[in-house]
Design a protein around this motif. Structure first.
Motif, PDB file in Angstrom:
ATOM      1  N   ALA A  91       1.073  -1.168   0.273  1.00 23.85           N
ATOM      2  CA  ALA A  91      -0.024  -0.031  -0.090  1.00 23.85           C
ATOM      3  C   ALA A  91       0.982   1.417   0.052  1.00 23.85           C
ATOM      4  O   ALA A  91       0.520   2.385  -0.437  1.00 23.85           O
ATOM      5  CB  ALA A  91      -0.554  -0.049   0.866  1.00 23.85           C
ATOM      6  N   THR A  92       2.098   1.081   0.507  1.00 18.11           N
ATOM      7  CA  THR A  92       2.669   2.725   0.073  1.00 18.11           C
ATOM      8  C   THR A  92       3.085   2.663  -1.039  1.00 18.11           C
ATOM      9  O   THR A  92       4.102   3.757  -1.249  1.00 18.11           O
ATOM     10  CB  THR A  92       4.411   1.964   1.212  1.00 18.11           C
ATOM     11  N   THR A  93       3.376   1.789  -1.706  1.00 21.04           N
ATOM     12  CA  THR A  93       3.754   2.222  -3.449  1.00 21.04           C
ATOM     13  C   THR A  93       2.638   2.583  -3.968  1.00 21.04           C
ATOM     14  O   THR A  93       2.860   3.833  -4.778  1.00 21.04           O
ATOM     15  CB  THR A  93       3.704   0.772  -3.676  1.00 21.04           C
ATOM     16  N   PHE A  94       1.648   2.366  -3.683  1.00 19.53           N
ATOM     17  CA  PHE A  94       0.459   3.894  -3.957  1.00 19.53           C
ATOM     18  C   PHE A  94       0.536   5.327  -4.488  1.00 19.53           C
ATOM     19  O   PHE A  94       0.238   6.182  -5.460  1.00 19.53           O
ATOM     20  CB  PHE A  94      -0.991   3.712  -3.019  1.00 19.53           C
ATOM     21  N   ASP A  95       1.449   5.685  -3.178  1.00 19.93           N
ATOM     22  CA  ASP A  95       1.734   7.355  -3.143  1.00 19.93           C
ATOM     23  C   ASP A  95       2.792   7.924  -3.242  1.00 19.93           C
ATOM     24  O   ASP A  95       3.763   8.780  -3.470  1.00 19.93           O
ATOM     25  CB  ASP A  95       0.187   8.309  -2.076  1.00 19.93           C
ATOM     26  N   GLY A  96       3.698   6.216  -2.694  1.00 21.33           N
ATOM     27  CA  GLY A  96       5.050   6.698  -2.124  1.00 21.33           C
ATOM     28  C   GLY A  96       6.088   6.946  -3.180  1.00 21.33           C
ATOM     29  O   GLY A  96       6.863   7.982  -3.462  1.00 21.33           O
ATOM     30  N   TYR A  97       5.848   5.803  -4.649  1.00 18.44           N
ATOM     31  CA  TYR A  97       6.247   5.856  -5.906  1.00 18.44           C
ATOM     32  C   TYR A  97       6.167   6.934  -7.062  1.00 18.44           C
ATOM     33  O   TYR A  97       6.846   7.553  -6.945  1.00 18.44           O
ATOM     34  CB  TYR A  97       5.600   5.315  -6.023  1.00 18.44           C
ATOM     35  N   PRO A  98       4.492   7.454  -6.418  1.00 20.50           N
ATOM     36  CA  PRO A  98       4.286   8.857  -7.220  1.00 20.50           C
ATOM     37  C   PRO A  98       4.745  10.310  -6.271  1.00 20.50           C
ATOM     38  O   PRO A  98       5.354  11.076  -7.063  1.00 20.50           O
ATOM     39  CB  PRO A  98       2.745   9.176  -6.943  1.00 20.50           C
ATOM     40  N   MET A  99       5.269  10.161  -5.160  1.00 22.37           N
ATOM     41  CA  MET A  99       5.768  10.994  -4.382  1.00 22.37           C
ATOM     42  C   MET A  99       7.235  11.308  -5.187  1.00 22.37           C
ATOM     43  O   MET A  99       8.232  12.454  -5.456  1.00 22.37           O
ATOM     44  CB  MET A  99       6.133  11.160  -2.847  1.00 22.37           C
ATOM     45  N   THR A 100       8.302  10.043  -5.092  1.00 20.01           N
ATOM     46  CA  THR A 100       9.145  10.308  -5.862  1.00 20.01           C
ATOM     47  C   THR A 100       9.223  11.462  -7.095  1.00 20.01           C
ATOM     48  O   THR A 100      10.522  10.963  -7.902  1.00 20.01           O
ATOM     49  CB  THR A 100      10.430   9.033  -6.014  1.00 20.01           C
ATOM     50  N   GLU A 289      -9.200  13.070  -4.443  1.00 19.23           N
ATOM     51  CA  GLU A 289      -8.439  12.761  -6.452  1.00 19.23           C
ATOM     52  C   GLU A 289      -7.388  13.471  -5.811  1.00 19.23           C
ATOM     53  O   GLU A 289      -6.001  12.499  -6.796  1.00 19.23           O
ATOM     54  CB  GLU A 289      -8.834  13.660  -6.930  1.00 19.23           C
ATOM     55  N   ASN A 290      -6.201  13.255  -4.936  1.00 13.20           N
ATOM     56  CA  ASN A 290      -4.770  13.411  -4.869  1.00 13.20           C
ATOM     57  C   ASN A 290      -4.026  12.141  -4.524  1.00 13.20           C
ATOM     58  O   ASN A 290      -2.884  12.006  -4.137  1.00 13.20           O
ATOM     59  CB  ASN A 290      -4.843  14.115  -3.084  1.00 13.20           C
ATOM     60  N   TYR A 291      -5.152  11.151  -3.497  1.00 10.88           N
ATOM     61  CA  TYR A 291      -4.241   9.570  -3.754  1.00 10.88           C
ATOM     62  C   TYR A 291      -4.123   8.314  -5.142  1.00 10.88           C
ATOM     63  O   TYR A 291      -5.523   8.652  -5.623  1.00 10.88           O
ATOM     64  CB  TYR A 291      -5.794   9.064  -2.726  1.00 10.88           C
ATOM     65  N   GLY A 292      -3.219   7.903  -4.849  1.00  8.63           N
ATOM     66  CA  GLY A 292      -2.757   7.809  -6.431  1.00  8.63           C
ATOM     67  C   GLY A 292      -1.626   8.448  -7.203  1.00  8.63           C
ATOM     68  O   GLY A 292      -1.266   8.110  -7.788  1.00  8.63           O
ATOM     69  N   GLN A 293      -2.097   9.689  -6.468  1.00 11.99           N
ATOM     70  CA  GLN A 293      -1.070  10.962  -7.690  1.00 11.99           C
ATOM     71  C   GLN A 293       0.503  11.474  -6.227  1.00 11.99           C
ATOM     72  O   GLN A 293       1.549  11.778  -6.785  1.00 11.99           O
ATOM     73  CB  GLN A 293      -2.034  11.860  -7.508  1.00 11.99           C
ATOM     74  N   GLY A 294       0.293  10.775  -5.367  1.00 10.69           N
ATOM     75  CA  GLY A 294       1.421  11.574  -4.467  1.00 10.69           C
ATOM     76  C   GLY A 294       0.549  12.360  -3.329  1.00 10.69           C
ATOM     77  O   GLY A 294       1.538  13.497  -2.595  1.00 10.69           O
ATOM     78  N   GLU A 295       0.031  11.955  -2.481  1.00 11.56           N
ATOM     79  CA  GLU A 295      -1.292  12.103  -1.284  1.00 11.56           C
ATOM     80  C   GLU A 295      -0.291  12.160   0.258  1.00 11.56           C
ATOM     81  O   GLU A 295       0.590  10.171   0.549  1.00 11.56           O
ATOM     82  CB  GLU A 295      -2.190  12.093  -1.198  1.00 11.56           C
ATOM     83  N   GLU A 296       0.433  13.278   0.946  1.00  8.36           N
ATOM     84  CA  GLU A 296       1.057  12.843   2.037  1.00  8.36           C
ATOM     85  C   GLU A 296       0.831  11.695   2.645  1.00  8.36           C
ATOM     86  O   GLU A 296       1.380  10.849   3.114  1.00  8.36           O
ATOM     87  CB  GLU A 296       1.761  14.040   2.788  1.00  8.36           C
ATOM     88  N   GLU A 297      -0.663  11.891   3.393  1.00  4.65           N
ATOM     89  CA  GLU A 297      -1.300  10.798   3.909  1.00  4.65           C
ATOM     90  C   GLU A 297      -1.515   9.003   3.296  1.00  4.65           C
ATOM     91  O   GLU A 297      -1.360   8.418   4.108  1.00  4.65           O
ATOM     92  CB  GLU A 297      -3.070  11.308   4.284  1.00  4.65           C
TER      93      GLU A 297
END
Length: 492
Positions: A91-100, A289-297
């Motif tokens: 589950a960390t990949t969902f927003d962690g990798y978009p943040m990268t 809408e930000n989830y999956g795009q690099g949302e911190e939470e």
């Protein structure tokens, strides 16, 4: 609570040798957790021979610190390379990798470290003060409640990995179908094996996960002509201050509670906790809408949950002798090797050891926060390598990790096949993440659904007449239809 025992446990843990073992265990755990395919359970198995001559307290301190460190380690590769080091970090990949990809690798790692430390400390404090009563509650959780939990976890499938809910649901159903390959969990008959001996035990989840995420991402990066493969200009070494976590305080607390509770339930583990927490954070967020795009939470929630689940899983393991996760099952074996019998009598026969375990996990969690923050810049700097080297390294680690699962080339072929499948799923906007979630939750859902029907002689209403499972299923249904209801209300 015996205050004198509490003080003795703290002082014993803080002796130079035991403190050194905590640090070593934490570092080894982070290392094993960050390597795809080398999970915390495998790390503990590899360390067991070194504990034979160490004595009871030092060996258990080393192993539980390793367990605590590995819970965080999986997030490193999940964030940097879209490669979950452990199933708990999917589950960390969902927003962690978009943040990268958005140039916030350092920030994502800092968030993961802080959330991991908070979840670990929270669960240890709960374990310290509420272990016996919480274990009694865990004994009342039966197959109907487990089934309801998996349904709640599956409600997040339609919202991750793609903008098309239909394609996400289809991906999840494919994952559930793949999970059915192998031996029937109730009657023992072979299913979808087509006479192949390799398929009788089913397909291993880790090679599928590595292929669908890591190899697929490498193929996607290499074949996209419009991408700049040199990621060095996208790396940010930004770290966060502790006060910045205050804006995520409710997500942190809620995820830690969810992770601890689910971790207490025997046989669940951090993967389900992280998925449920991610879904709950997304459902209650004002910025869905930000989830999956690099949302911190989206990084904070799963990391707080899976680390809290590690502490929660130790409660039934130590108090009841029932493993709370696959890794704690190996810790049970380590206790048995030392001549100890886990269970209620352990609290009366070895009370000092229990307190040492609590403080070892607590110190390991704090050490992850301090040491991890110092190493964030080093972790993020890995992305400054040319992608020709980085991609080759990822593929090599993927092959080694897949082979290490069962020392079998069959798993390497499985990884390659699902890497190609994951690549085409991304190209046609299906969701590899939903596929893996179906694979993780599907077996548990099916087994507990059928077991409950056997126990209740086919009473389907038992799922909703039991108070706990009924409430969880109601939450799942509301969560499933909430987006439709909210959209209709907004239009009105």
């Amino acid at each position: 609570m015996d205050i004198q025992l509490l003080v003795d446990g703290l002082l014993t843990t803080l002796t130079p040798m035991n403190l050194l073992l905590v640090f070593v265990g934490m570092l080894v755990g982070v290392f094993f957790g960050s390597l795809p395919g080398i999970s915390s359970s495998m790390g503990i198995v590899l360390m067991l021979p070194f504990t034979y001559y160490m004595g009871i307290l030092p060996s258990i301190i080393l192993l539980v610190a390793l367990y605590a460190g590995s819970s965080y380690g999986g997030s490193i590769t999940a964030i940097l390379f879209n490669t979950p080091g452990t199933p708990e970090s999917v589950a960390t990949t969902f927003d962690g990798y978009p943040m990268t990809k958005n140039g916030k690798a350092g920030r994502a790692l800092s968030l993961a470290i802080s959330a991991s430390a908070f979840g670990g400390v929270f669960s240890v404090l709960i374990m310290l003060f509420l272990a016996p009563p919480l274990s009694d509650v865990a004994l009342n959780i039966q197959s109907a409640e487990y089934f309801a939990l998996t349904v709640l976890g599956l409600t997040v499938i339609s919202s991750i990995g793609t903008k098309s809910p239909i394609k996400a649901i289809a991906s999840g159903l494919i994952g559930i179908l793949i999970a059915m390959i192998g031996m029937d969990p109730i009657v023992g008959a072979n299913r979808f094996t087509f006479g192949n001996i390799e398929l009788m035990n089913g397909l291993e989840m880790i090679p599928i996960m590595i292929g669908a995420f890591a190899l697929a991402e490498v193929l996607n990066q290499v074949t996209d002509k419009h991408k700049d493969l040199n990621m060095s200009n996208k790396v940010s070494l930004e770290t966060i201050k502790l006060v910045e976590l205050i804006k995520h305080k409710w997500v942190l607390l809620k995820s830690a509670v969810i992770g601890t509770v689910i971790g207490i339930l025997p046989g669940t583990g951090g993967s389900i906790a992280s998925i449920v927490s991610y879904g709950e954070a997304m459902r209650t967020s004002k910025n869905k809408e930000n989830y999956g795009q690099g949302e911190e939470e989206g990084v904070v929630a799963p990391e707080a949950a899976n680390n809290a689940a590690a502490g929660g899983a130790m409660i039934p393991t130590l108090v009841l002798g029932i493993p709370g996760s696959p890794t704690t099952a190996i810790i049970l074996a380590a206790l048995a090797l030392q001549g100890l019998q886990p269970g209620p009598q352990l609290m009366t026969e070895q009370p000092l050891m229990l307190y040492c375990i609590f403080f070892s996990m607590l110190i390991a969690s704090v050490t992850v926060f301090i040491g991890g923050r110092l190493g964030v810049k080093a972790f993020a700097a890995i992305l400054k390598l040319p992608y020709s080297m980085l991609g080759t390294l990822i593929v090599l680690l993927s092959m080694v990790g897949s082979y290490a699962v069962g020392n079998s080339m069959f798993n390497v072929w499985v990884m390659l096949i699902f890497g190609i499948l994951g690549y085409f799923m991304k190209q046609y906007h299906f969701s590899p993440a939903s596929l893996v979630l179906g694979l993780v939750l599907g077996p548990m859902m099916e087994e507990n659904f059928r077991r409950n029907l056997l126990v209740t002689e086919g009473d389907y209403l038992s799922f909703i007449t039991k108070p706990i499972s009924g409430v969880i299923l109601l939450i799942a249904v509301l969560a499933m239809f909430y987006p439709i209801i909210a959209k209709a209300l907004k239009k009105k």
